[in-house]
Design a protein around this motif. Structure first.
Motif, mmCIF file in Angstrom:
data_model
loop_
_atom_site.group_PDB
_atom_site.id
_atom_site.type_symbol
_atom_site.label_atom_id
_atom_site.label_comp_id
_atom_site.label_asym_id
_atom_site.label_seq_id
_atom_site.Cartn_x
_atom_site.Cartn_y
_atom_site.Cartn_z
ATOM 1 N N TRP A 192 0.803 -1.365 -0.069
ATOM 2 C CA TRP A 192 -0.052 0.119 -0.018
ATOM 3 C C TRP A 192 0.816 1.298 0.116
ATOM 4 O O TRP A 192 0.462 2.442 -0.530
ATOM 5 N N CYS A 193 2.004 1.093 0.578
ATOM 6 C CA CYS A 193 2.764 2.329 0.457
ATOM 7 C C CYS A 193 3.549 2.523 -0.798
ATOM 8 O O CYS A 193 3.689 3.664 -1.241
ATOM 9 N N LEU A 194 3.684 1.484 -1.555
ATOM 10 C CA LEU A 194 4.033 1.593 -2.881
ATOM 11 C C LEU A 194 3.040 2.199 -3.791
ATOM 12 O O LEU A 194 3.369 3.017 -4.758
ATOM 13 N N VAL A 195 1.759 1.586 -3.620
ATOM 14 C CA VAL A 195 0.691 2.301 -4.031
ATOM 15 C C VAL A 195 0.559 3.626 -4.025
ATOM 16 O O VAL A 195 0.483 4.690 -4.918
ATOM 17 N N GLN A 196 0.666 4.321 -2.905
ATOM 18 C CA GLN A 196 0.821 5.567 -2.468
ATOM 19 C C GLN A 196 1.678 6.495 -3.319
ATOM 20 O O GLN A 196 1.628 7.563 -3.692
ATOM 21 N N ILE A 197 3.185 5.841 -3.369
ATOM 22 C CA ILE A 197 4.327 6.524 -3.865
ATOM 23 C C ILE A 197 3.806 6.628 -5.367
ATOM 24 O O ILE A 197 4.175 7.666 -5.912
ATOM 25 N N CYS A 198 3.394 5.543 -5.992
ATOM 26 C CA CYS A 198 3.106 5.549 -7.338
ATOM 27 C C CYS A 198 2.110 6.409 -7.767
ATOM 28 O O CYS A 198 1.922 6.941 -9.028
ATOM 29 N N ASP A 268 12.918 10.148 4.590
ATOM 30 C CA ASP A 268 12.192 10.580 5.552
ATOM 31 C C ASP A 268 11.547 12.200 5.323
ATOM 32 O O ASP A 268 10.485 12.302 5.330
ATOM 33 N N ALA A 269 12.427 12.860 4.581
ATOM 34 C CA ALA A 269 11.989 14.259 3.939
ATOM 35 C C ALA A 269 11.063 14.123 2.758
ATOM 36 O O ALA A 269 10.082 15.104 2.733
ATOM 37 N N PHE A 270 11.337 13.119 2.016
ATOM 38 C CA PHE A 270 10.402 12.970 0.994
ATOM 39 C C PHE A 270 8.947 12.587 1.163
ATOM 40 O O PHE A 270 8.023 13.217 0.764
ATOM 41 N N LEU A 271 8.831 11.522 2.183
ATOM 42 C CA LEU A 271 7.486 11.025 2.359
ATOM 43 C C LEU A 271 6.636 12.415 3.631
ATOM 44 O O LEU A 271 5.586 12.360 3.675
ATOM 45 N N SER A 272 7.751 13.186 3.916
ATOM 46 C CA SER A 272 7.029 14.253 4.689
ATOM 47 C C SER A 272 6.664 15.477 3.954
ATOM 48 O O SER A 272 5.471 16.172 4.315
ATOM 49 N N GLU A 273 7.430 15.822 3.041
ATOM 50 C CA GLU A 273 7.272 17.174 2.395
ATOM 51 C C GLU A 273 6.879 16.717 0.692
ATOM 52 O O GLU A 273 6.629 17.954 0.170
ATOM 53 N N VAL A 277 11.534 17.706 -2.332
ATOM 54 C CA VAL A 277 12.703 17.124 -2.016
ATOM 55 C C VAL A 277 13.592 16.370 -2.971
ATOM 56 O O VAL A 277 15.072 16.589 -2.836
ATOM 57 N N LEU A 278 12.967 15.830 -3.733
ATOM 58 C CA LEU A 278 13.878 15.120 -5.142
ATOM 59 C C LEU A 278 14.441 16.098 -5.773
ATOM 60 O O LEU A 278 15.859 16.008 -6.110
ATOM 61 N N PHE A 279 13.807 17.303 -5.912
ATOM 62 C CA PHE A 279 14.580 18.181 -6.701
ATOM 63 C C PHE A 279 15.647 18.962 -6.027
ATOM 64 O O PHE A 279 16.582 19.053 -6.418
ATOM 65 N N ARG A 280 15.276 19.057 -4.793
ATOM 66 C CA ARG A 280 16.442 19.641 -3.834
ATOM 67 C C ARG A 280 17.852 18.677 -3.703
ATOM 68 O O ARG A 280 18.954 19.280 -3.838
ATOM 69 N N GLN A 359 -1.590 18.424 -11.164
ATOM 70 C CA GLN A 359 -2.301 18.824 -10.078
ATOM 71 C C GLN A 359 -2.736 17.634 -9.189
ATOM 72 O O GLN A 359 -3.348 17.704 -8.163
ATOM 73 N N VAL A 360 -2.648 16.382 -9.592
ATOM 74 C CA VAL A 360 -3.144 15.284 -9.022
ATOM 75 C C VAL A 360 -1.890 14.706 -7.972
ATOM 76 O O VAL A 360 -2.233 13.847 -7.026
ATOM 77 N N ARG A 361 -0.689 15.428 -7.931
ATOM 78 C CA ARG A 361 0.327 15.010 -7.302
ATOM 79 C C ARG A 361 0.305 15.732 -5.786
ATOM 80 O O ARG A 361 0.140 17.153 -5.873
ATOM 81 N N LEU A 362 0.246 15.238 -4.817
ATOM 82 C CA LEU A 362 0.017 15.679 -3.263
ATOM 83 C C LEU A 362 1.429 16.069 -2.696
ATOM 84 O O LEU A 362 2.280 15.226 -2.936
ATOM 85 N N ALA A 363 1.409 17.282 -2.141
ATOM 86 C CA ALA A 363 2.749 17.724 -1.499
ATOM 87 C C ALA A 363 2.905 17.111 -0.065
ATOM 88 O O ALA A 363 2.834 17.810 0.857
ATOM 89 N N GLY A 364 3.132 15.853 -0.049
ATOM 90 C CA GLY A 364 3.729 15.290 1.548
ATOM 91 C C GLY A 364 2.548 14.868 2.316
ATOM 92 O O GLY A 364 1.380 14.461 1.782
ATOM 93 N N ALA A 365 2.840 14.475 3.155
ATOM 94 C CA ALA A 365 2.249 13.602 4.489
ATOM 95 C C ALA A 365 0.779 14.604 4.720
ATOM 96 O O ALA A 365 -0.125 13.833 4.951
ATOM 97 N N GLN A 366 1.055 15.868 5.053
ATOM 98 C CA GLN A 366 -0.038 16.542 5.385
ATOM 99 C C GLN A 366 -1.036 16.592 4.266
ATOM 100 O O GLN A 366 -2.328 16.573 4.595
#
Length: 440
Positions: A192-198, A268-273, A277-280, A359-366
Motif C-alpha cells: 500500500w505504501c508503494l501504491v501511494q508513492i506511485c 524521511d524528508a520525501f514522505l514528509s514534504e 525534496v527530490l529536486f533539492r 495537479q493530482v500530485r500531493l505535496a507530502g504527508a500533510q
C-alpha cells in the motif's frame, strides 16, 4: 500466501546462480566476519558500529519513544503538530519514519492483498519481475537467498501491483523502492505504501509513458538554469540532458545513488514534504559534482560529465552534512508549482503519451492526511446542516392613540367600534343607562 506466489514463478537455474547476488546458502555459511551485517542489514557493510558523531543509544531510544507516542495519535499529530513533525526531520530515527507512515499512508485503501496474491499473475510481468528479484540489494541479508522471505516478499508486492494496476504493469524502478519498503514493513503495508508513492506522491512516473518524468526533467533544467547557471551552461555545452541521469535518481528515490543512511534521510524528508525534496537532492548532487570551475574543467565531454555525476566522493554524501545542504536549497513548494506550470505550457501538443497531470500530485504527508480526511467525510453520511431562518421585520405600526372618553359612555364606544350590523332576526332592545348615570 508465499506458497501461492512461489507456484506462479519458478526461477530457472541460470537465474538462481549469480555470484553477484550471494544467492546460495553455501555462500552464506562462510566464516563469522564474512557474515557480519551492519546495523542496516548489509553484509560486510561499514556501518556495523555507530560512528563518533552518532548519537548514543539512550538518546535514540528516547526519540523512538516520542515518535511512537506521536504515531499512536496520528490524526492529532498531523492536524495540530505537523510543523513540529517536519522540524524534527534531522533528529528522528531514520529507519522509523516508514514504520510510522506505512499504516497511515495506506489507510484509504481496502485490504485486498490476499486476493491479489492468490490470483495468477501476467506471465509477461512475472518473467520480468523474476529476472530483477536478485538485483535488488544483493548484499542485504533479506535478499541474499532466492527462497528467502525478502525476495519472496518482493515478488509478492510487485506481482500484486501488476494485478492492482494492470494498465500500468511493472516498472523496473519499482524494484528498489519496494525493497526499501520491505526492509521496514510487512508485505501488505509495503504494497500500500508503494501504491501511494506511485499514485499520490509521484503519479505518472511508473506508467508505460512516464509522462511526469519528462515534465519534471524540464522543470529540473529550468531550476538548474536559475540556481546554478554555470553548471547549466556546462551541461548544455557537453550535451548532457536531464534524461541521461535524472530518471535513475527520481524513479528509484536515490536508493541506488546514495549511501543507505543518507537514502533513509532522503526518504524521511520525501514522505514528509513531497516531490520538492527530490529536486533539492538532485540540485545538491549536481552542485557537488560540477559546482566549481575546476570540476567542470575536468569534464570536457559527455562521458566525463556523466562519470562525475555518478562518482561523487562518499565523504560528501554523509547523512548529516548532505541533508544540511539539501535543506538549504532555496526551493519552496510555491516555486516548484510555478515552474511546473511554466514548463507544462511549453510542452508540445505532439508529445507521445497522455499529457502530464501534476495537479493530482500531493505535496507530502500533510496533504495526503487532509485528502484522506476529506475522502472519509465523503464516504460517510453527510452531516445535517442546521438551517437558520430569518423572519423579515414587521412593518412599523402607527402609535396607538388613547380614545377620548370624556362625556361619552362605554356603550357608545363599543357600538361605534363594531362593524356593520349583522343581518338576521331583530334583537330585542334592551334599555341601558349611562355609566355615569349608574355610577352617580
Amino acid at each position: 500466501m508465499a506458497q501461492a506466489l512461489g507456484e506462479d514463478l519458478v526461477q530457472p537455474p541460470e537465474l538462481q546462480d549469480d555470484s553477484s547476488s550471494l544467492g546460495s546458502d553455501s555462500e552464506l555459511s562462510g566464516p563469522g566476519p564474512y557474515r557480519q551485517a551492519d546495523r542496516y542489514g548489509f553484509i560486510g557493510g561499514s556501518s556495523a558500529e555507530p560512528g563518533p558523531g552518532h548519537p548514543p543509544a539512550d538518546l535514540i531510544r528516547q526519540r523512538e519513544m516520542k515518535w511512537v507516542e506521536m504515531t499512536l495519535h496520528w490524526e492529532k499529530t498531523m492536524s495540530r503538530r505537523y510543523k513540529k513533525v517536519r522540524g524534527r526531520g534531522p533528529r528522528w530515527p531514520p529507519w522509523l519514519i516508514p514504520v510510522c507512515l506505512g499504516p497511515h499512508l495506506g489507510k484509504m485503501y481496502s485490504p485486498c492483498v490476499p486476493e491479489l496474491a492468490e490470483a495468477p499473475g501476467d506471465p509477461q510481468w512475472m518473467e520480468t519481475i523474476g529476472r530483477d528479484l536478485h538485483r535488488q540489494f544483493p548484499l542485504h541479508e533479506m535478499f541474499v537467498s532466492p527462497q528467502g522471505h525478502g525476495q519472496q516478499g518482493l515478488l509478492q508486492v510487485l506481482k500484486a501491483y501488476t494485478l492492482y494496476r494492470p494498465e500500468q504493469g511493472y516498472c523496473q524502478a519499482q524494484g528498489p523502492v519496494a525493497a526499501v519498503l520491505l526492509m521496514h514493513l510487512p508485505p501488505e503495508e509495503a504494497f500500500w505504501c508503494l501504491v501511494q508513492i506511485c499514485e499520490v506522491y509521484l503519479p505518472g512516473y511508473y506508467g508505460p509513458h512516464m509522462e511526469a518524468v519528462r515534465l519534471d526533467a524540464e522543470v529540473f533544467m529550468a531550476l538548474l538554469r536559475r540556481l546554478l547557471p554555470h553548471v547549466h551552461k556546462h551541461l548544455q555545452q557537453v550535451g548532457v540532458g536531464p534524461l541521461l541521469y535524472l530518471p535513475e535518481w527520481f524513479l528509484c528515490l536515490f536508493a541506488r545513488s546514495l549511501p543507505f543512511p543518507t537514502v533513509l534521510r532522503v526518504w524521511d524528508a520525501f514522505l514528509s514534504e513531497g516531490a520538492k525534496v527530490l529536486f533539492r537532492v538532485g540540485l545538491t548532487l549536481v552542485r557537488l559534482a560540477l559546482g566549481t570551475a575546476e570540476q567542470r574543467g575536468a569534464c570536457p565531454g559527455l562521458l566525463e560529465t556523466l562519470g562525475a555525476l555518478r562518482a561523487i566522493p562518499p565523504a560528501q554524501l554523509q547523512e548529516e552534512a548532505f541533508m544540511s545542504q539539501v535543506h538549504n536549497v532555496v526551493l519552496s513548494e510555491r516555486d516548484l508549482q510555478r515552474e511546473i506550470k511554466a514548463q507544462l505550457a511549453q510542452l508540445p501538443d505532439s508529445a507521445p503519451g497522455p499529457p502530464p497531470r501534476p495537479q493530482v500530485r500531493l505535496a507530502g504527508a500533510q496533504a495526503i492526511f487532509e485528502a484522506q480526511q476529506l475522502a472519509g467525510a465523503r464516504r460517510g453520511a453527510k452531516p445535517e446542516v442546521p438551517r437558520i431562518v430569518v423572519q423579515p421585520p414587521e412593518e412599523p405600526r402607527p402609535p396607538r392613540r388613547k380614545p377620548q372618553t370624556r362625556g361619552k359612555t362605554f356603550h357608545g364606544l363599543l357600538t361605534r367600534a363594531r362593524g356593520p350590523p349583522i343581518e338576521g332576526p331583530p334583537r330585542p332592545q334592551r334599555g341601558s343607562t349611562s355609566f355615569l348615570d349608574t355610577r352617580f
